[in-house]
Write an enzyme that holds these catalytic residues in place. Structure first.
Site, PDB file in Angstrom:
ATOM      1  N   HIS A  24       0.841  -1.215   0.000  1.00 25.96           N
ATOM      2  CA  HIS A  24       0.000   0.000   0.000  1.00 25.96           C
ATOM      3  C   HIS A  24       0.865   1.250   0.000  1.00 25.96           C
ATOM      4  CE1 HIS A  24      -3.518  -2.501   0.684  1.00 25.96           C
ATOM      5  NE2 HIS A  24      -2.734  -3.192   1.490  1.00 25.96           N
TER       6      HIS A  24
ATOM      7  N   ARG B  44      33.070  25.721 -21.508  1.00 26.85           N
ATOM      8  CA  ARG B  44      33.358  24.555 -22.357  1.00 26.85           C
ATOM      9  C   ARG B  44      33.410  24.985 -23.829  1.00 26.85           C
ATOM     10  NH1 ARG B  44      35.715  19.731 -23.098  1.00 26.85           N
ATOM     11  NH2 ARG B  44      34.538  18.408 -24.544  1.00 26.85           N
TER      12      ARG B  44
ATOM     13  N   LEU C  24      26.288  19.197 -19.804  1.00 24.66           N
ATOM     14  CA  LEU C  24      27.622  18.867 -19.276  1.00 24.66           C
ATOM     15  C   LEU C  24      28.299  17.743 -20.064  1.00 24.66           C
ATOM     16  CD1 LEU C  24      26.670  19.009 -15.499  1.00 24.66           C
ATOM     17  CD2 LEU C  24      28.185  20.583 -16.650  1.00 24.66           C
TER      18      LEU C  24
ATOM     19  N   GLU D  47       5.745  11.043  -1.385  1.00 24.21           N
ATOM     20  CA  GLU D  47       4.801  12.102  -0.970  1.00 24.21           C
ATOM     21  C   GLU D  47       3.678  12.279  -1.986  1.00 24.21           C
ATOM     22  OE1 GLU D  47       4.766  13.813   1.751  1.00 24.21           O
ATOM     23  OE2 GLU D  47       6.777  13.738   2.587  1.00 24.21           O
TER      24      GLU D  47
END
Ligand code: TGC
Ligand code: FAD
Length: 387
Positions: A139, A271, A341, A366
């Protein structure tokens, strides 16, 4: 690692009180100085950075919104605390959410004067740790079907059942356990060491690694009758606690998203590919713009939600909308940051992938994303679609 400057495109800072800013900046500094240096190691090793608990207690982060037993800060300040903690790691915010919203709140709201005196000061200082046990193996989304049962036996209740996925379960000095007594959901305070109560850590998680999660077993566990929370009956009890924690998650997710956005933005300026910073390419700019826009929208949602909470006009469906939107937004941003990235994005040298995998849990706990969809769908149509 770059210094975190905050993300505030719509100048929301101008709407904060000096006290709210001070609280936010204090937690921001705590995260920079105490959390970020240790979080990678805790995450890799798979445990809560326990040494941070007393420090968080000293800062007043546990039960910060409760009067008398906590600092009694307003809802926006409370949200900002959650935002900054989750900018460090969702596991840390989880720890504080559970301690504050799921343990101190029910003791404060539904407990007897003796429960409050015994537990709230220790929980506020971090000298005691709590957990909240609602979910069972069979549950999760449907806690009303719980099988854990209490029966009366003289001056005791006898508790039988299993709970699973319980944050802080193995560390907890007190567990707020929800079980049916005569068919009605009630809350019980079960102390560590109570005969018949045991907790086993769940290993091999790939998400929320800096948080301890456990299975709890109650096998003819004898709980003194005074440990029943007297002030609430029915599913309303745990659901009211979840409202507190979901509120914190809505803000916390913004923190995780801010960390990922900042990391991707800084990286994109440094970068170089095809002789240019990747941030100079239109496709990367579009990703960054979408990230910033979504964060700004989520910040506005949180700010208004905080106002509604302080004015006692908040409905649990308002909280569902913010939890649902902000966590999905943060997860998407973490994935996009990871993409910007490149290969570096898959290592723990950067934060984005840690946030990304953590947010997979936040998306589920939640109330899953889809359960909040159904809660909102029910509210706006009047038609229930759970069953
Ligand atoms: P349903 O019939 O929809 O509702 C029963 C009654 O409760 C009312 N209600 C609420 N009241 C206050 N706050 C809320 N959030 C409420 N949600 C519903 C509702 O209006 C109704 O009242 P009444 O007067 O009409 O009887 O109940 P249902 O049995 O159909 O179940 C639906 C529900 C609400 C349980 C489900 O939607 C749900 O929320 N499932 C999610 C379960 C969940 O969130 N579990 C979380 C476990 S704890 C956790 O994950 C901690 S993570 C910790 C960390 O941060 O590390
Ligand atoms: P299920 O309910 O089995 O759901 C599986 C899938 O089915 C989901 O996609 C869901 O959206 C979907 N689904 C379910 N019902 C419906 C429906 N009616 N309509 C459409 N789709 C549906 N619990 C606690 O009590 N205390 C804690 O401290 C706690 N901490 C946690 C920490 C971690 C790291 C994790 C991962 C979980 C934690 N939980 C805790 C448990 C969490 O609240 C549950 O995992 C969550 O409520 C979902 O339950 P479930 O995992 O059983 O999924």
């Amino acid at each position: 690692m770059w210094d975190f400057k905050g993300v505030d495109y719509y100048e929301l800072d101008a709407l904060l009180t000096p006290e709210q800013k001070l609280i936010r900046n204090t937690v921001r500094q705590f995260v920079n100085e105490s959390v970020l240096p240790v979080i990678r190691e805790s995450f890799e090793e798979g445990h809560l950075p326990r040494s941070l608990v007393p420090e968080m207690g000293k800062l007043g982060l546990f039960g910060a919104n409760l009067k008398e037993y906590g600092a009694g800060v307003d809802s926006i300040a409370y949200g900002l605390i959650m935002q900054e903690l989750e900018r460090g790691d969702s596991g840390l915010r989880s720890f504080v959410s559970v301690q504050s919203g799921l343990v101190m709140y029910p003791i404060y709201t539904f407990g007897s004067p003796e429960h409050k005196k015994r537990w709230l000061p220790k929980l506020a200082s971090g000298d005691a740790i709590g957990c909240f046990a609602l979910t069972e193996p069979g549950h999760g989304s449907d806690p009303g079907g719980m099988e854990s049962k209490a029966t009366k036996d003289g001056n005791y209740f006898i508790l039988n059942g299993n709970k699973t996925w319980i944050t802080n379960g193995t560390n907890a000095d007190v567990a707020v356990v929800w079980a049916k007594l005569d068919g009605v959901v009630r809350g019980f305070l079960v102390e560590k060491g109570t005969p018949g109560f045991s907790a086993v850590k769940i290993e091999h998680k790939l998400s929320m690694r800096a948080s301890d999660t456990a299975e709890l077993y109650f096998n003819n566990c004898r709980v003194p009758k005074e440990n029943l929370l007297p002030g609430v009956e029915d599913l309303r009890g745990p659901l009211m606690c979840l409202n507190q924690a979901r509120y914190g998650i809505a803000w916390g997710a913004v923190g995780a998203a801010m960390a990922c956005y900042e990391e991707a933005l800084n990286y994109s300026k440094e970068r170089i590919q095809f002789d240019k910073p990747i941030g100079a390419f239109q496709l990367v700019q579009r990703k960054l713009v979408e990230m910033l826009t979504e964060i700004t929208k989520a910040q506005l949602l949180c700010f208004r939600l905080g106002q509604l909470k302080d004015q006692n006009r908040i409905k649990h469906t308002h909280i569902s909308m913010a939890k649902r939107n902000n966590v999905a937004m943060a997860l998407q941003i973490a994935r996009t940051a990871r993409d910007i990235l490149g290969a570096n994005g898959i290592t723990l040298d950067y934060q984005s992938i840690r946030h990304m995998v953590n947010l997979e849990t936040v998306y589920t706990y939640e109330g899953t994303h889809d359960i909040h969809t159904l809660i909102l769908g029910h509210d706006i149509t009047g038609l229930e679609a759970f069953r």
